[in-house]
Design a protein around this motif. Structure first.
Motif, PDB file in Angstrom:
ATOM      1  N   ILE A   1       0.771  -1.074   0.209  1.00  0.00           N
ATOM      2  CA  ILE A   1      -0.128   0.061   0.122  1.00  0.00           C
ATOM      3  C   ILE A   1       0.870   1.247  -0.133  1.00  0.00           C
ATOM      4  CG2 ILE A   1      -1.569   1.344   1.295  1.00  0.00           C
ATOM      5  CD1 ILE A   1      -2.748  -1.317   2.597  1.00  0.00           C
ATOM      6  N   TYR A   2       0.397   2.162  -0.848  1.00  0.00           N
ATOM      7  CA  TYR A   2       1.157   3.541  -0.631  1.00  0.00           C
ATOM      8  C   TYR A   2       0.258   4.691  -1.171  1.00  0.00           C
ATOM      9  CZ  TYR A   2       1.503   2.181  -5.760  1.00  0.00           C
ATOM     10  OH  TYR A   2       1.257   2.059  -7.253  1.00  0.00           O
ATOM     11  N   ALA A   3       0.624   5.804  -0.824  1.00  0.00           N
ATOM     12  CA  ALA A   3      -0.309   6.909  -1.327  1.00  0.00           C
ATOM     13  C   ALA A   3      -0.291   7.349  -2.695  1.00  0.00           C
ATOM     14  CB  ALA A   3      -0.319   8.284  -0.334  1.00  0.00           C
ATOM     15  N   TRP A   4      -1.230   7.965  -3.264  1.00  0.00           N
ATOM     16  CA  TRP A   4      -0.865   8.382  -4.667  1.00  0.00           C
ATOM     17  C   TRP A   4      -1.622   9.532  -4.931  1.00  0.00           C
ATOM     18  CZ3 TRP A   4       2.831   7.230  -7.500  1.00  0.00           C
ATOM     19  CH2 TRP A   4       2.999   7.789  -8.918  1.00  0.00           C
ATOM     20  N   ARG A   5      -1.096  10.767  -5.456  1.00  0.00           N
ATOM     21  CA  ARG A   5       0.404  10.643  -6.018  1.00  0.00           C
ATOM     22  C   ARG A   5       1.361  10.835  -4.737  1.00  0.00           C
ATOM     23  NH1 ARG A   5       2.978  11.169 -10.781  1.00  0.00           N
ATOM     24  NH2 ARG A   5       0.790  11.316 -11.920  1.00  0.00           N
ATOM     25  N   SER A   6       2.507   9.960  -5.050  1.00  0.00           N
ATOM     26  CA  SER A   6       3.681  10.071  -4.425  1.00  0.00           C
ATOM     27  C   SER A   6       4.796   9.723  -5.144  1.00  0.00           C
ATOM     28  CB  SER A   6       3.539   9.166  -3.020  1.00  0.00           C
ATOM     29  OG  SER A   6       4.494   9.411  -2.194  1.00  0.00           O
ATOM     30  N   PHE A   7       5.920   9.362  -4.554  1.00  0.00           N
ATOM     31  CA  PHE A   7       7.061   9.292  -5.395  1.00  0.00           C
ATOM     32  C   PHE A   7       7.065   8.159  -6.457  1.00  0.00           C
ATOM     33  CE2 PHE A   7      11.662   7.276  -4.963  1.00  0.00           C
ATOM     34  CZ  PHE A   7      12.149   8.269  -5.960  1.00  0.00           C
ATOM     35  N   GLU A   8       7.616   8.743  -7.523  1.00  0.00           N
ATOM     36  CA  GLU A   8       7.306   7.939  -8.893  1.00  0.00           C
ATOM     37  C   GLU A   8       7.681   6.588  -8.759  1.00  0.00           C
ATOM     38  OE1 GLU A   8       6.959  10.025 -12.898  1.00  0.00           O
ATOM     39  OE2 GLU A   8       8.514  11.016 -11.645  1.00  0.00           O
ATOM     40  N   ALA A   9       8.725   6.345  -8.113  1.00  0.00           N
ATOM     41  CA  ALA A   9       9.262   4.808  -8.077  1.00  0.00           C
ATOM     42  C   ALA A   9       8.492   3.948  -7.248  1.00  0.00           C
ATOM     43  CB  ALA A   9      10.483   4.885  -7.263  1.00  0.00           C
ATOM     44  N   TYR A  10       7.312   4.313  -6.518  1.00  0.00           N
ATOM     45  CA  TYR A  10       6.513   3.387  -5.568  1.00  0.00           C
ATOM     46  C   TYR A  10       5.896   2.315  -6.279  1.00  0.00           C
ATOM     47  CZ  TYR A  10       7.524   6.556  -1.560  1.00  0.00           C
ATOM     48  OH  TYR A  10       7.938   7.389  -0.530  1.00  0.00           O
ATOM     49  N   PRO A  11       5.269   2.879  -7.476  1.00  0.00           N
ATOM     50  CA  PRO A  11       4.435   1.798  -8.318  1.00  0.00           C
ATOM     51  C   PRO A  11       5.187   0.701  -8.637  1.00  0.00           C
ATOM     52  CG  PRO A  11       3.575   3.938  -8.985  1.00  0.00           C
ATOM     53  CD  PRO A  11       4.790   4.122  -7.957  1.00  0.00           C
ATOM     54  N   SER A  12       6.399   0.826  -9.024  1.00  0.00           N
ATOM     55  CA  SER A  12       7.298  -0.157  -9.779  1.00  0.00           C
ATOM     56  C   SER A  12       7.733  -1.218  -8.660  1.00  0.00           C
ATOM     57  CB  SER A  12       8.704   0.398 -10.447  1.00  0.00           C
ATOM     58  OG  SER A  12       9.477   1.095  -9.494  1.00  0.00           O
ATOM     59  N   LEU A  13       7.814  -0.863  -7.724  1.00  0.00           N
ATOM     60  CA  LEU A  13       8.548  -1.582  -6.590  1.00  0.00           C
ATOM     61  C   LEU A  13       7.650  -3.114  -6.301  1.00  0.00           C
ATOM     62  CD1 LEU A  13       9.421   1.088  -4.024  1.00  0.00           C
ATOM     63  CD2 LEU A  13      10.848  -0.079  -5.642  1.00  0.00           C
ATOM     64  N   PRO A  14       6.429  -2.912  -6.075  1.00  0.00           N
ATOM     65  CA  PRO A  14       5.761  -4.276  -5.745  1.00  0.00           C
ATOM     66  C   PRO A  14       5.665  -4.879  -6.969  1.00  0.00           C
ATOM     67  CG  PRO A  14       4.047  -2.166  -5.884  1.00  0.00           C
ATOM     68  CD  PRO A  14       5.543  -1.758  -5.430  1.00  0.00           C
ATOM     69  N   LEU A  15       5.689  -4.176  -8.360  1.00  0.00           N
ATOM     70  CA  LEU A  15       5.395  -5.022  -9.493  1.00  0.00           C
ATOM     71  C   LEU A  15       6.462  -5.825 -10.081  1.00  0.00           C
ATOM     72  CD1 LEU A  15       4.008  -3.288 -12.589  1.00  0.00           C
ATOM     73  CD2 LEU A  15       5.848  -4.967 -12.981  1.00  0.00           C
ATOM     74  N   VAL A  16       7.928  -5.148  -9.578  1.00  0.00           N
ATOM     75  CA  VAL A  16       9.039  -6.025  -9.722  1.00  0.00           C
ATOM     76  C   VAL A  16       9.328  -7.216  -8.862  1.00  0.00           C
ATOM     77  CG1 VAL A  16      11.487  -5.813  -9.631  1.00  0.00           C
ATOM     78  CG2 VAL A  16      10.288  -3.925 -10.842  1.00  0.00           C
ATOM     79  N   ALA A  17       8.618  -7.238  -7.605  1.00  0.00           N
ATOM     80  CA  ALA A  17       8.673  -8.098  -6.801  1.00  0.00           C
ATOM     81  C   ALA A  17       7.463  -9.237  -6.944  1.00  0.00           C
ATOM     82  CB  ALA A  17       8.594  -7.731  -5.359  1.00  0.00           C
ATOM     83  N   GLY A  18       6.449  -8.812  -7.802  1.00  0.00           N
ATOM     84  CA  GLY A  18       5.420  -9.833  -8.273  1.00  0.00           C
ATOM     85  C   GLY A  18       4.391  -9.733  -7.558  1.00  0.00           C
TER      86      GLY A  18
END
Length: 355
Positions: free
Chosen positions: A106-123
């Motif tokens: 879970i993260y807020a949006w809009r927030s730091f642009e890198a956040y969306p990629s972090l869970p995605l890369v982890a699957g």
């Protein structure tokens, strides 16, 4: 011509856009797109860069001297400190260590642009919770979003790119609602610029001791002006940080970065004088923009946010035409870093012209 056969790429990764860095500036422009410190390195920090491990030798993989120094500073064991190539690297490591297929972050949006990629890369699956109308974290909604699949929550305070903080009282209420087996990452990359007395502070508040599921992130990139050397740190529970260390790329923190970070800690009074100058410029910028009628959130970082909505591209172009490189988020707004003294009046002049 026959197309070559390429390795199979995960569809989610193939669809993922690479991180978009702020534009570089020409020789006559002010670069206000990357939240960098506008001051040149202090002489003592520059001198420290001359005394590093020869580049034909590997650095200390543990950044042991810096971890010991930070441990002494914050009253924790060195093992409770983790150093990596920027705080975003530690974010990546922590998500890899806690979340995988079927899990949620879970993260807020809009927030730091890198956040969306972090869970995605982890699957894992990212769960975005919209900011409030005041561009702040909606902690009640974020707590409501926790499920049995939640493995980590990222909180950015002050929030990048909008600027507001999370208060101590808000955080205390929030952490009480989150299960203890869910990791809470308190991303405090801009903490040194905060002047609000009610702001949460993970380190002075010793939140990592009160709540073993809390990890506090800091960086030398912003207030300390070492963005080009890539060094950040985390303080938290040893078991959690050991898991992050296990996922990290070895030897990613150079001896030059470690030396410069230690020298920056030695020179902290001088550096904090520079931070005070940036805070004063931020105050003038916010007040000037509000006087023009802009609805600027209460920034506690080294940037300000213009909620330009559908006019974002048009207004960003106007700044660019006046040699001001800003960070546009199409459809949402524009983030303007607090830069050199000469940039302040120019930003206000252009903002008034497009208001």
């Amino acid at each position: 011509m026959t197309e070559p056969i390429l390795p199979r790429i995960r569809p989610a990764i193939a669809a993922l856009a690479p991180y978009r860095q702020g534009k570089q500036a020409g020789p006559d422009a002010f670069k206000l797109s990357s939240n960098e410190n506008p001051f040149d390195p202090l002489p003592s920090v520059a001198e420290a860069l001359q005394h590093t491990t020869p580049i034909n030798r590997y650095p200390d993989a543990t950044a042991g001297r810096l971890r010991a120094r930070l441990g002494e500073r914050y009253g924790v064991d060195a093992d409770q400190v983790h150093v990596a190539a920027g705080s975003v690297s530690i974010l990546h490591q922590l998500i890899l260590a806690t979340a995988s297929v079927g899990d949620e972050v879970i993260y807020a949006w809009r927030s730091f642009e890198a956040y969306p990629s972090l869970p995605l890369v982890a699957g894992a699956t990212g769960v975005q919770v919209p900011l409030t109308a005041e561009s702040r974290h909606d902690l009640e909604a974020m707590a409501d979003a926790v499920t049995e699949r939640t493995r980590a929550i990222i909180l950015c305070t002050p929030n990048n790119p909008t600027g507001p903080i999370i208060t101590s009282d808000e955080f205390a209420t929030f952490v009480a609602r989150v299960p203890g087996d869910v990791l809470i990452i308190l991303d405090e990359a801009y903490a040194e610029f905060v002047t609000a007395p009610d702001a949460v502070n993970g380190l002075t508040g010793r939140l990592h001791e009160k709540h073993p599921n809390v990890v506090v992130l800091r960086t030398f990139s912003k207030a300390y002006g070492l963005a080009g050397l890539r060094v950040g740190y985390a303080i938290g529970n040893v078991a959690v940080l050991n898991a992050a260390r296990a996922t990290g790329i070895p030897l990613s923190v150079t001896s030059a970065a470690e030396n410069a970070a230690i020298a920056s800690l030695d020179a902290e009074p001088e550096l904090l004088e520079r931070v005070a100058v940036i805070v004063e410029r931020r105050t003038r910028l916010v007040e000037g923009l509000r006087a023009q009628g802009w609805d600027v959130p209460d920034s506690q970082a080294n940037f300000v946010w213009l909620p330009t909505a559908e006019r974002t591209d048009e207004i960003a172009a106007a700044f660019g035409e006046n040699d001001l490189v800003v960070r546009a988020f199409p459809g949402d707004g524009i983030r303007i870093s607090v830069g050199e003294e000469g940039s302040i009046d120019r930003v206000l002049e252009v903002a008034a012209g497009v208001r």
